[in-house]
Motif scaffolding. Structure first.
Motif, PDB file in Angstrom:
ATOM      1  N   ASP A  62      -5.355   8.909   1.194  1.00 17.69           N
ATOM      2  CA  ASP A  62      -4.707  10.127   1.682  1.00 17.69           C
ATOM      3  C   ASP A  62      -3.918   9.842   2.962  1.00 17.69           C
ATOM      4  O   ASP A  62      -4.487   9.732   4.048  1.00 17.69           O
ATOM      5  N   HIS A  63      -2.594   9.697   2.800  1.00 17.97           N
ATOM      6  CA  HIS A  63      -1.733   9.374   3.945  1.00 17.97           C
ATOM      7  C   HIS A  63      -0.532  10.333   3.973  1.00 17.97           C
ATOM      8  O   HIS A  63       0.561   9.956   4.367  1.00 17.97           O
ATOM      9  N   GLY A  64      -0.795  11.571   3.513  1.00 23.28           N
ATOM     10  CA  GLY A  64       0.278  12.552   3.430  1.00 23.28           C
ATOM     11  C   GLY A  64       1.014  12.726   4.743  1.00 23.28           C
ATOM     12  O   GLY A  64       0.377  12.682   5.789  1.00 23.28           O
ATOM     13  N   THR A 119       0.836  -1.204   0.000  1.00 26.42           N
ATOM     14  CA  THR A 119       0.000   0.000   0.000  1.00 26.42           C
ATOM     15  C   THR A 119       0.871   1.255   0.000  1.00 26.42           C
ATOM     16  O   THR A 119       0.529   2.261  -0.608  1.00 26.42           O
ATOM     17  N   HIS A 120       1.989   1.188   0.717  1.00 22.78           N
ATOM     18  CA  HIS A 120       2.972   2.275   0.780  1.00 22.78           C
ATOM     19  C   HIS A 120       4.200   1.710   1.478  1.00 22.78           C
ATOM     20  O   HIS A 120       4.219   0.526   1.827  1.00 22.78           O
ATOM     21  N   PHE A 121       5.199   2.537   1.693  1.00 21.11           N
ATOM     22  CA  PHE A 121       6.494   1.992   2.099  1.00 21.11           C
ATOM     23  C   PHE A 121       6.892   2.328   3.533  1.00 21.11           C
ATOM     24  O   PHE A 121       8.068   2.280   3.876  1.00 21.11           O
ATOM     25  N   HIS A 122       5.943   2.669   4.381  1.00 22.26           N
ATOM     26  CA  HIS A 122       6.265   2.785   5.804  1.00 22.26           C
ATOM     27  C   HIS A 122       6.769   1.432   6.315  1.00 22.26           C
ATOM     28  O   HIS A 122       6.297   0.369   5.879  1.00 22.26           O
ATOM     29  N   SER A 123       7.690   1.492   7.269  1.00 18.93           N
ATOM     30  CA  SER A 123       8.363   0.276   7.728  1.00 18.93           C
ATOM     31  C   SER A 123       7.403  -0.772   8.273  1.00 18.93           C
ATOM     32  O   SER A 123       7.661  -1.979   8.143  1.00 18.93           O
ATOM     33  N   ASP A 124       6.290  -0.333   8.868  1.00 16.79           N
ATOM     34  CA  ASP A 124       5.378  -1.323   9.453  1.00 16.79           C
ATOM     35  C   ASP A 124       4.597  -2.096   8.392  1.00 16.79           C
ATOM     36  O   ASP A 124       3.819  -2.994   8.726  1.00 16.79           O
ATOM     37  N   HIS A 125       4.828  -1.762   7.108  1.00 12.58           N
ATOM     38  CA  HIS A 125       4.150  -2.484   6.019  1.00 12.58           C
ATOM     39  C   HIS A 125       5.110  -3.321   5.179  1.00 12.58           C
ATOM     40  O   HIS A 125       4.674  -4.081   4.329  1.00 12.58           O
ATOM     41  N   ILE A 126       6.403  -3.151   5.427  1.00  8.83           N
ATOM     42  CA  ILE A 126       7.372  -3.878   4.582  1.00  8.83           C
ATOM     43  C   ILE A 126       8.391  -4.678   5.406  1.00  8.83           C
ATOM     44  O   ILE A 126       9.260  -5.324   4.827  1.00  8.83           O
ATOM     45  N   GLY A 141      -5.462   0.237   3.309  1.00  4.09           N
ATOM     46  CA  GLY A 141      -4.099   0.704   3.560  1.00  4.09           C
ATOM     47  C   GLY A 141      -4.147   1.760   4.652  1.00  4.09           C
ATOM     48  O   GLY A 141      -5.105   1.816   5.444  1.00  4.09           O
ATOM     49  N   ASP A 142      -3.134   2.612   4.723  1.00  7.60           N
ATOM     50  CA  ASP A 142      -3.119   3.692   5.721  1.00  7.60           C
ATOM     51  C   ASP A 142      -3.694   4.958   5.096  1.00  7.60           C
ATOM     52  O   ASP A 142      -3.235   5.391   4.028  1.00  7.60           O
ATOM     53  N   THR A 143      -4.654   5.549   5.768  1.00  2.89           N
ATOM     54  CA  THR A 143      -5.276   6.749   5.213  1.00  2.89           C
ATOM     55  C   THR A 143      -5.993   7.537   6.302  1.00  2.89           C
ATOM     56  O   THR A 143      -6.420   6.962   7.307  1.00  2.89           O
TER      57      THR A 143
HETATM   58 ZN   LIG Z   1       1.717   4.404   7.033  1.00  5.45          ZN
END
Ligand SMILES: [Zn+2]
Ligand SMILES: [Zn+2]
Length: 357
Positions: free
Chosen positions: A208-210, A112-119, A231-233
């Motif tokens: 929207d996870h700006g 969903t995105h590349f924050h550490s808690d997702h990869i 995902g995160d939003t």
């Molecule tokens: Zn995130």
């Protein structure tokens, strides 16, 4: 009479001592372990989805703050025999292996995105699918930037793969199959096609996870059933539009009220750095009540809270986390937990909720 009792007592003591000494024997340990090993091996892999069935397995329901009962963000989708993993948070690959999920059937990973808690477990997922028998490089779909993430994991784990192929043979662990392959999903509007294979359609959804840009959710459609993953939003109504009519909506949730209490406790306890982080995070997540509003807008049949923040150590914390949800959405929601399996039989309206362990 007294003498007879003494003899019986002595015999019991001698027998107990002999029994105890017998358990110290390596042969007894080996016999016992053989029983344990047989029991472990005889546990069958779970049936995640029958042919023509879509299902959702929560392989990690945590956000970055550690929780011993929840692995990092991870949702597995089964479309018949084909498995797809959405995000690979820390500890999620361990869950999948412990649950005996047939990882050779993983056909792709969606980030969903590349924050550490997702990869955090992407390298472990790469390894475990390969060891399980995956016979092709593993595609990893995601926003632009996925090339960097995938190249980094491939490089970091390259020595590991070399050792294992050398040790177990090229025939058993072909070196050419181990790597991850990045697949960029470009996004110019609200949604973008990500994959179409074997009757499954995957659509990426802008969220929207700006300052994380772009960040995606995903929608899976298969056999007349559908699952949307946020995902995160932060609260983002376009996600509801893209998820319209979904059978299951897996939505992130963060109680900002509890985060504020935690921030206060951290500051009072002399921990200004984590307090500062608690201060900053409310802006880019969705509260449980807001997630319920999104599910209502989308007319989703079942809302599953995941990516739970802060951690919920007991039922009081769970009650505080869910405060107000029932007022917004009286039913059709559940607090997600690791191991929760939701099955959606094809061309049906049934939603079957169970747990694997
Ligand atoms: Zn995130
Ligand atoms: Zn996250």
């Amino acid at each position: 009479m007294k003498r007879a009792a003494l003899i019986v007592g002595a015999l019991i003591v001698v027998c107990a001592a002999a029994g105890w000494l017998a358990t110290l024997s390596p042969a007894v340990d080996d016999w016992a372990y053989a029983k344990i090993a047989t029991q472990m091996v005889q546990r069958h892999p779970p049936v995640l989805a029958k042919p023509g069935e879509l299902s959702v397995l929560l392989c990690g329901t945590n956000a970055p703050l550690p929780d011993v009962h929840r692995a990092g963000a991870c949702t597995l989708i089964a479309a018949g025999d084909d498995l797809y993993v959405v995000d690979a948070g820390t500890g999620s690959a361990r869950n999948l292996v412990m649950w005996r999920v047939p990882l050779a059937h993983v056909k792709g990973v969606f980030l969903t995105h590349f924050h550490s808690d997702h990869i955090g477990d992407l390298g472990e997922l790469r390894l475990q699918t390969w060891v399980a028998g995956r016979r092709a490089p593993l595609k990893v779909y995601g926003p632009p930037g996925i090339e960097d993430v995938v190249a980094g994991f491939n490089r970091a784990y390259s020595h590991d793969a070399d050792y294992r192929t050398a040790h177990h043979s090229e025939a058993f662990l072909p070196r050419e199959d181990v790597d991850l392959v990045p697949v960029v999903v470009p996004m110019s509007g609200a949604t973008a096609p990500a994959l179409s294979a074997n009757g499954l359609t995957v659509t990426a959804i802008k969220v929207d996870h700006g300052p994380v840009k772009p960040a995606y959710g995903y929608r899976f459609d298969y056999a007349g059933r559908s699952v949307a993953i946020s995902g995160d939003t932060s609260y983002y109504e376009p996600f509801a539009r893209a998820a319209l009519g979904s059978d299951v909506m897996v939505h992130e949730a963060q109680s900002n009220k509890m985060v504020a209490i935690l921030e206060h406790a951290l500051r009072a306890g002399g921990y200004p750095r984590p307090a500062k982080i608690m201060h900053d995070i409310p802006t880019y997540h969705t509260t449980p009540v807001e997630a319920a509003r999104i599910a209502n807008l989308a007319q989703a049949k079942l809302l599953v809270f995941s990516h739970i923040n802060p951690p919920l150590p007991n039922w009081i914390a769970e009650r505080a986390f869910l405060e107000g949800v029932s007022d917004t959405r009286p039913d059709g929601w559940v607090l997600g937990r690791d191991g929760m399996l939701i099955r959606l039989p094809g061309q049906s309206t049934a939603i079957e909720q169970t747990t694997i362990d």
